[in-house]
Design a protein around this motif. Structure first.
Motif, PDB file in Angstrom:
ATOM      1  N   ASP A   1       0.844  -1.194   0.000  1.00 18.17           N
ATOM      2  CA  ASP A   1       0.000   0.000   0.000  1.00 18.17           C
ATOM      3  C   ASP A   1       0.878   1.243   0.000  1.00 18.17           C
ATOM      4  OD1 ASP A   1      -2.307   1.448  -0.165  1.00 18.17           O
ATOM      5  OD2 ASP A   1      -3.110   0.874   1.785  1.00 18.17           O
ATOM      6  N   PHE A   2       0.388   2.292  -0.669  1.00 21.45           N
ATOM      7  CA  PHE A   2       1.104   3.556  -0.856  1.00 21.45           C
ATOM      8  C   PHE A   2       0.120   4.657  -0.438  1.00 21.45           C
ATOM      9  CE2 PHE A   2       2.268   7.322  -3.151  1.00 21.45           C
ATOM     10  CZ  PHE A   2       3.603   7.242  -3.506  1.00 21.45           C
ATOM     11  N   ILE A   3       0.443   5.363   0.648  1.00 23.79           N
ATOM     12  CA  ILE A   3      -0.452   6.395   1.173  1.00 23.79           C
ATOM     13  C   ILE A   3       0.270   7.736   1.194  1.00 23.79           C
ATOM     14  CG2 ILE A   3      -1.766   7.178   3.187  1.00 23.79           C
ATOM     15  CD1 ILE A   3      -2.229   4.277   3.922  1.00 23.79           C
ATOM     16  N   PHE A   4      -0.396   8.737   0.609  1.00 26.21           N
ATOM     17  CA  PHE A   4       0.187  10.083   0.520  1.00 26.21           C
ATOM     18  C   PHE A   4      -0.692  11.002   1.383  1.00 26.21           C
ATOM     19  CE2 PHE A   4       2.517  12.751  -2.934  1.00 26.21           C
ATOM     20  CZ  PHE A   4       3.105  13.502  -1.939  1.00 26.21           C
ATOM     21  N   ALA A   5      -0.131  11.509   2.489  1.00 19.84           N
ATOM     22  CA  ALA A   5      -0.858  12.392   3.403  1.00 19.84           C
ATOM     23  C   ALA A   5      -0.350  13.818   3.247  1.00 19.84           C
ATOM     24  CB  ALA A   5      -0.685  11.935   4.844  1.00 19.84           C
TER      25      ALA A   5
ATOM     26  N   GLN B   1      -4.570   7.029  -1.603  1.00 18.72           N
ATOM     27  CA  GLN B   1      -4.278   5.709  -1.038  1.00 18.72           C
ATOM     28  C   GLN B   1      -4.445   4.673  -2.134  1.00 18.72           C
ATOM     29  OE1 GLN B   1      -6.348   4.691   2.572  1.00 18.72           O
ATOM     30  NE2 GLN B   1      -5.272   2.738   2.806  1.00 18.72           N
ATOM     31  N   PHE B   2      -3.365   3.954  -2.424  1.00 16.70           N
ATOM     32  CA  PHE B   2      -3.335   3.026  -3.550  1.00 16.70           C
ATOM     33  C   PHE B   2      -4.398   1.935  -3.416  1.00 16.70           C
ATOM     34  CE2 PHE B   2      -1.687  -0.990  -5.370  1.00 16.70           C
ATOM     35  CZ  PHE B   2      -1.636  -0.625  -6.695  1.00 16.70           C
ATOM     36  N   SER B   3      -4.602   1.413  -2.205  1.00 16.64           N
ATOM     37  CA  SER B   3      -5.504   0.279  -2.007  1.00 16.64           C
ATOM     38  C   SER B   3      -6.965   0.691  -1.831  1.00 16.64           C
ATOM     39  CB  SER B   3      -5.064  -0.524  -0.771  1.00 16.64           C
ATOM     40  OG  SER B   3      -5.216   0.265   0.397  1.00 16.64           O
TER      41      SER B   3
END
Length: 529
Positions: free
Chosen positions: A57-61, A75-77
């Motif tokens: 998973d790739f999360i950008f905040a 969020q990728f997922s």
């Protein structure tokens, strides 16, 4: 000890690896620099970056400057979840990564005891049995503070090489986020602009600028009418309720038409209701509709005026005549934006801009118990007082010529104008019926005219009880207007004489030169008296 040749080979191999890393970093940065929306961003994350970093998973905040909350920008997922949730910046995750120069490693098993305090996006990855995750505070870009989270099932997936590559593309990731947000804001503004342009294109071609003799079919260029035009312009683009006040025949309906034609819903329907012309036992059905069988004679479903005006404008003329028992129901419509048809149990949502008009003083009606005070205050959001014709004598000749042209053509005559005698009489007449009376008088004069100029105009006697000399309930005059009206009345009383024993200056207690000066300043011309 290794031979020098072996050491050279190792160094050469490291240099080649670094060159490959730099080439990969440049390639990723180039791809990210071309991104303008989230879908393009997702394609790169799911392709090039996932292949390189093997994340689950790739999360950008991201948090805006001076904000105490941050949001999950990507969020990728979880691409289907478009709800923008926010989390406090000081939650022990975002702030820790933001303030640490190194990569922060999260052991998802060890933080399980913090389950109740985990942000929902961390809870979701923990529920998927990911073993560990990392957080990286990205370089600051003016306006935004960003953190990248990566999560893995395999604890050794994220290598030193991966860390170097992430650091190499970090600033481009922040720039890409900023570009996407700017692009989204631009598209939103462009969409709104196109919507405004569409509504402007629907406006009628008769629209003219303030300052001319005609404004959206309203004739008059006097100072008091210019003020009315300015008020119309100010309120037209809003959704505010408008209350138009004025004597009978002043053109209140034309003002309502102008507001609708200049509004954002000018391409929608404008429904007009005269509250004084509908019997009391029918007006509720007229406004709100009724269900089939609601009462004797209700053989079919009837859609009321408010529903007919959906997304448009409803004009309630003579609102002061609305029965007291219906005023409460109208108040509910204005406050709750909903109605109930007669005989129905369901609430119907309505969305119509309300413009009301009256020739009564609603304050007086409220004081005497004939009009609800709460409804009055709800209607009186933006009042527009339309002046009586006697308060704008500058417009009498302009209006007269306008009606002369209209009715001459309709009656097959070619009348060119009015004689000086008739014009003087028109200026002297108080016009209790206002513009409507003037139009009727002009039409009647055309029918009796024997020449191409109106030489005679017979004025009816003023009915006893007309309160022409009382203060207007709908228009508060300025001191200059009061002074102008008083001087005009005195001049008419003196037959137009200014100086001499029987002149207006003597009655006013002024030197004749002072009176002439005041007349020039107030725009009083000889033709008015």
């Amino acid at each position: 000890m290794k031979e020098p040749a072996d050491q050279n080979a190792i160094l050469l191999n490291r240099l080649q690896e670094r060159e490959r890393e730099q080439f990969l970093i440049l390639s990723i940065c180039k791809s990210l620099s071309e991104v303008t929306n989230k879908q393009e961003f997702h394609n790169i994350i799911g392709g090039l970056l996932k292949e390189q970093f093997l994340f689950e998973d790739f999360i950008f905040a991201s948090a805006d400057d001076n904000q105490t909350d941050y949001e999950i920008f990507y969020q990728f997922s979880d691409q289907k979840n478009t709800e923008a949730k926010t989390h406090p910046v000081n939650d022990g995750f975002f702030d820790v990564c933001l303030n640490d120069a190194d990569t922060v490693v999260f052991d998802l098993k060890r933080i399980s005891e913090r389950k109740n305090k985990l942000p929902d996006y961390l809870q979701s990855v923990q529920d998927k049995n990911f073993k560990n995750g990392i957080g990286i505070g990205l370089p600051y870009i003016k306006g935004y503070r960003n953190v990248l989270f990566l999560f893995f099932k395999n604890t050794v997936s994220f290598s030193r090489e991966s860390n170097r590559i992430i650091r190499g593309i970090a600033i481009q990731l922040s720039i890409t986020l900023r570009n996407i947000k700017w692009s989204e804001a631009y598209e939103s503004n462009l969409k709104e602009l196109k919507h405004l342009q569409y509504n402007l294109s629907k406006r009628k071609p008769e629209t003219k600028l303030i300052g001319t003799e005609s404004f959206l079919e309203i004739v008059g260029s006097s100072e008091v009418m210019q003020k009315v035009y300015e008020l119309v312009d100010q309120v037209a683009l809003s959704q505010s309720t408008v209350l138009i006040l004025g004597e009978t025949g002043t053109g209140k309906e034309l003002i309502a038409n102008a507001i609708h034609n200049l509004s954002l819903v000018s391409n929608k329907r404008m429904v007009k209701v005269n509250c004084a012309s509908i019997p009391e036992n029918l007006i509720e059905s007229e406004l709100f509709g009724h269900e089939k069988g609601a009462f004797t004679g209700a053989s079919d479903l009837r859609i009321g005026k408010f529903e007919q005006a959906e997304d448009g404008t409803i004009f309630l003329d003579e609102i002061g005549e609305l029965p007291l028992e219906l005023q409460g129901k109208l108040l509910r419509v204005l406050q709750e934006k909903e109605i109930e048809r007669i005989g129905g149990n369901n609430v119907v949502k309505v969305n119509a801009r309300v413009i009301a008009a009256t020739n009564k003083s609603l304050e007086k009606e409220v004081a005497e118990g004939r009009f609800r005070s709460d409804l009055f205050y709800r209607l009186n959001v933006f009042p527009i007082a339309v002046p009586a014709l006697r308060e704008r004598p500058e417009d009498i000749e302009v209006l007269g010529n306008f009606f002369l042209e209209r009715h001459s053509e309709k009656n097959g005559k070619k009348i060119k104008g009015f004689s000086k005698k008739v014009l003087k009489s028109m200026y002297a007449h108080p016009w209790p019926g206002n513009v409507r009376e003037l139009e009727n008088m002009v039409e009647r004069s055309i029918l009796f005219a024997k020449d191409n100029v109106i030489k005679e105009m017979t004025f009816p006697e003023i009915l006893v009880g007309e309160s022409l000399n009382t203060e207007n309930d709908f228009y508060t005059k300025t001191l200059q207007e009061v002074e102008k009206e008083h001087i005009l009345k005195t001049l008419k009383k003196c037959g137009g004489r200014i100086s001499g024993p029987q002149g207006a200056a003597v009655l006013l207690g002024l030197p004749s030169t002072t009176l002439v000066s005041r007349m020039q300043k107030l725009g009083i011309k000889r033709k008015y008296f």
